[in-house]
Design a protein around this motif. Structure first.
Motif, PDB file in Angstrom:
ATOM      1  N   THR A  77      71.947  76.198  12.303  1.00 58.67           N
ATOM      2  CA  THR A  77      73.180  75.485  12.680  1.00 58.67           C
ATOM      3  C   THR A  77      73.070  74.942  14.104  1.00 58.67           C
ATOM      4  N   VAL A  78      72.576  75.777  15.014  1.00 60.28           N
ATOM      5  CA  VAL A  78      72.412  75.363  16.408  1.00 60.28           C
ATOM      6  C   VAL A  78      71.390  74.230  16.506  1.00 60.28           C
ATOM      7  N   LYS A  79      70.282  74.378  15.797  1.00 58.95           N
ATOM      8  CA  LYS A  79      69.227  73.358  15.841  1.00 58.95           C
ATOM      9  C   LYS A  79      69.769  71.996  15.411  1.00 58.95           C
ATOM     10  N   ARG A  80      70.571  71.987  14.345  1.00 60.85           N
ATOM     11  CA  ARG A  80      71.116  70.710  13.864  1.00 60.85           C
ATOM     12  C   ARG A  80      72.051  70.083  14.898  1.00 60.85           C
ATOM     13  N   ALA A  81      72.867  70.907  15.544  1.00 55.71           N
ATOM     14  CA  ALA A  81      73.779  70.403  16.583  1.00 55.71           C
ATOM     15  C   ALA A  81      72.988  69.818  17.754  1.00 55.71           C
ATOM     16  N   ILE A  82      71.935  70.506  18.158  1.00 52.30           N
ATOM     17  CA  ILE A  82      71.117  70.042  19.281  1.00 52.30           C
ATOM     18  C   ILE A  82      70.395  68.748  18.929  1.00 52.30           C
ATOM     19  N   LEU A  83      69.861  68.661  17.713  1.00 49.90           N
ATOM     20  CA  LEU A  83      69.162  67.443  17.299  1.00 49.90           C
ATOM     21  C   LEU A  83      70.093  66.243  17.320  1.00 49.90           C
ATOM     22  N   ASP A  84      71.336  66.434  16.905  1.00 49.49           N
ATOM     23  CA  ASP A  84      72.313  65.338  16.961  1.00 49.49           C
ATOM     24  C   ASP A  84      72.516  64.871  18.397  1.00 49.49           C
TER      25      ASP A  84
ATOM     26  N   MET B  75      86.384  78.673  20.575  1.00 45.07           N
ATOM     27  CA  MET B  75      85.156  79.150  19.943  1.00 45.07           C
ATOM     28  C   MET B  75      85.054  78.626  18.515  1.00 45.07           C
ATOM     29  N   ILE B  76      84.142  79.200  17.746  1.00 44.50           N
ATOM     30  CA  ILE B  76      83.870  78.721  16.406  1.00 44.50           C
ATOM     31  C   ILE B  76      84.911  79.247  15.419  1.00 44.50           C
ATOM     32  N   ASN B  77      85.454  78.350  14.606  1.00 39.62           N
ATOM     33  CA  ASN B  77      86.385  78.723  13.541  1.00 39.62           C
ATOM     34  C   ASN B  77      85.661  78.581  12.203  1.00 39.62           C
ATOM     35  N   LYS B  78      85.270  79.700  11.623  1.00 37.08           N
ATOM     36  CA  LYS B  78      84.470  79.653  10.398  1.00 37.08           C
ATOM     37  C   LYS B  78      85.301  79.295   9.173  1.00 37.08           C
ATOM     38  N   ASN B  79      86.611  79.204   9.335  1.00 39.68           N
ATOM     39  CA  ASN B  79      87.480  78.793   8.221  1.00 39.68           C
ATOM     40  C   ASN B  79      87.879  77.327   8.313  1.00 39.68           C
ATOM     41  N   ALA B  80      87.363  76.628   9.336  1.00 40.54           N
ATOM     42  CA  ALA B  80      87.696  75.215   9.506  1.00 40.54           C
ATOM     43  C   ALA B  80      87.094  74.388   8.369  1.00 40.54           C
ATOM     44  N   PRO B  81      87.729  73.250   8.023  1.00 38.74           N
ATOM     45  CA  PRO B  81      87.268  72.453   6.872  1.00 38.74           C
ATOM     46  C   PRO B  81      86.107  71.516   7.187  1.00 38.74           C
ATOM     47  N   PHE B  82      85.442  71.701   8.327  1.00 35.17           N
ATOM     48  CA  PHE B  82      84.295  70.856   8.664  1.00 35.17           C
ATOM     49  C   PHE B  82      83.130  71.750   9.076  1.00 35.17           C
ATOM     50  N   PRO B  83      81.902  71.236   9.004  1.00 35.98           N
ATOM     51  CA  PRO B  83      80.709  72.076   9.173  1.00 35.98           C
ATOM     52  C   PRO B  83      80.654  72.790  10.518  1.00 35.98           C
ATOM     53  N   LEU B  84      80.006  73.957  10.507  1.00 36.95           N
ATOM     54  CA  LEU B  84      79.870  74.742  11.731  1.00 36.95           C
ATOM     55  C   LEU B  84      79.068  73.999  12.796  1.00 36.95           C
ATOM     56  N   TYR B  85      78.037  73.235  12.357  1.00 40.46           N
ATOM     57  CA  TYR B  85      77.204  72.574  13.363  1.00 40.46           C
ATOM     58  C   TYR B  85      77.991  71.532  14.144  1.00 40.46           C
ATOM     59  N   ILE B  86      79.020  70.940  13.513  1.00 42.68           N
ATOM     60  CA  ILE B  86      79.877  69.976  14.215  1.00 42.68           C
ATOM     61  C   ILE B  86      80.656  70.688  15.320  1.00 42.68           C
ATOM     62  N   GLN B  87      81.141  71.887  15.032  1.00 38.31           N
ATOM     63  CA  GLN B  87      81.863  72.652  16.048  1.00 38.31           C
ATOM     64  C   GLN B  87      80.934  73.030  17.204  1.00 38.31           C
ATOM     65  N   VAL B  88      79.722  73.467  16.863  1.00 41.93           N
ATOM     66  CA  VAL B  88      78.756  73.811  17.911  1.00 41.93           C
ATOM     67  C   VAL B  88      78.425  72.578  18.736  1.00 41.93           C
ATOM     68  N   LYS B  89      78.196  71.462  18.072  1.00 34.13           N
ATOM     69  CA  LYS B  89      77.892  70.205  18.775  1.00 34.13           C
ATOM     70  C   LYS B  89      79.018  69.847  19.734  1.00 34.13           C
ATOM     71  N   ASP B  90      80.259  69.948  19.279  1.00 31.35           N
ATOM     72  CA  ASP B  90      81.412  69.605  20.133  1.00 31.35           C
ATOM     73  C   ASP B  90      81.479  70.509  21.361  1.00 31.35           C
ATOM     74  N   LEU B  91      81.190  71.788  21.176  1.00 35.13           N
ATOM     75  CA  LEU B  91      81.237  72.723  22.301  1.00 35.13           C
ATOM     76  C   LEU B  91      80.119  72.426  23.310  1.00 35.13           C
ATOM     77  N   LEU B  92      78.934  72.109  22.791  1.00 33.34           N
ATOM     78  CA  LEU B  92      77.829  71.756  23.686  1.00 33.34           C
ATOM     79  C   LEU B  92      78.123  70.452  24.428  1.00 33.34           C
ATOM     80  N   GLU B  93      78.658  69.485  23.697  1.00 28.21           N
ATOM     81  CA  GLU B  93      78.976  68.197  24.321  1.00 28.21           C
ATOM     82  C   GLU B  93      80.035  68.357  25.406  1.00 28.21           C
ATOM     83  N   GLU B  94      80.996  69.239  25.171  1.00 32.25           N
ATOM     84  CA  GLU B  94      82.039  69.506  26.174  1.00 32.25           C
ATOM     85  C   GLU B  94      81.426  70.055  27.455  1.00 32.25           C
ATOM     86  N   LYS B  95      80.434  70.936  27.317  1.00 37.42           N
ATOM     87  CA  LYS B  95      79.743  71.492  28.485  1.00 37.42           C
ATOM     88  C   LYS B  95      79.066  70.383  29.301  1.00 37.42           C
ATOM     89  N   ILE B  96      78.476  69.408  28.589  1.00 40.62           N
ATOM     90  CA  ILE B  96      77.750  68.325  29.250  1.00 40.62           C
ATOM     91  C   ILE B  96      78.713  67.364  29.919  1.00 40.62           C
TER      92      ILE B  96
END
Length: 239
Positions: free
Chosen positions: A49-56, A1-22
């Motif tokens: 955050t979700v919108k940015r991940a989806i747009l990517d 799931m999402i790690n809000k303490n990670a050193p990279f943006p949240l939208y990147i994590q969301v994007k990775d999770l969505l891409e994994e599903k695909i």
């Protein structure tokens, strides 16, 4: 799931999770993904955050959006973009995208066309508007301008059912040397939307082509407005 303490943006994590599903097939081709609000709640992040991940993922071709319907996993047909803009085909190659001639006229070059073709505004050009089809489906709206002095007495009958290269070579013995291709995007206006059967304002891919003869004279300027609704385009590069 999402790690809000990670050193990279949240939208990147969301994007990775969505891409994994695909990629895993959990979301197959044509699948309508949850809404941005539903995903935001699922991942405990903002809808921005979700919108940015989806747009990517849309820009990368993994997802596509349909206005008023939602966001879907791409089921687009992969097509070599060179089949849309080539002037000729191999001897045994099937023409995949036949065209329908919509307009044919001879006119003075306007400022944009005269500059593109390196001619005077008092020089004449042939203007062709054609629609490339895949079966009955419109794929590309093509605007072509040809320097009239180099191809005198061109008629609608000559060009209607022929590839441009064949007309220039067989009817006028013109040898072509090089085509330069430019890429951009635009939002569909009313005419483009109607002809390509897409919503007005839909983002369309634009390819511009300038072709020179072996005598280094510009002979053709074309603008291809491409629907991306059903196609994902690629170019093969030999290494």
């Amino acid at each position: 799931m999402i790690n809000k303490n990670a050193p990279f943006p949240l939208y990147i994590q969301v994007k990775d999770l969505l891409e994994e599903k695909i990629v895993s097939g959990d979301w197959p081709k044509g699948y309508q993904i949850p809404t941005e609000k539903e995903l935001a709640k699922l991942f405990d992040v903002s809808t921005i955050t979700v919108k940015r991940a989806i747009l990517d993922l849309v820009h990368e071709g993994l997802l596509y959006r349909q206005r008023g319907k939602g966001t879907f996993v791409t089921s687009k047909i992969e097509t070599d973009i060179q089949t849309l803009v080539t002037l000729k085909y191999g001897q045994d190659e099937e023409v995949k995208f036949p065209h329908r001639l919509l307009e044919f006229e001879k006119q003075l070059a306007n400022p944009l066309i005269s500059k593109a073709l390196e001619i005077s505004e008092e020089d004449e050009v042939y203007k062709l508007t054609r629609l490339k089809l895949n079966g009955s489906k419109p794929v590309v709206l093509e605007y072509t301008y040809l320097v009239a002095d180099l191809i005198p007495n061109l008629t609608k009958k000559i060009i209607e059912d022929e590839l441009l290269y064949s007309v220039l070579q067989n009817n006028y013995a013109i040898d072509l040397a090089q085509a330069r291709i430019y890429f951009s995007i635009l939002n569909a206006n009313a005419k483009e939307a109607a002809l390509l059967q897409v919503p007005e304002g839909e983002r369309l891919f634009v390819i511009k082509r300038l072709t020179r003869t072996k005598q280094n004279k510009l002979i053709e300027y074309s603008k291809f407005v491409v629907s991306q609704e059903d196609y994902q385009f690629y170019i093969n590069v030999d290494i």
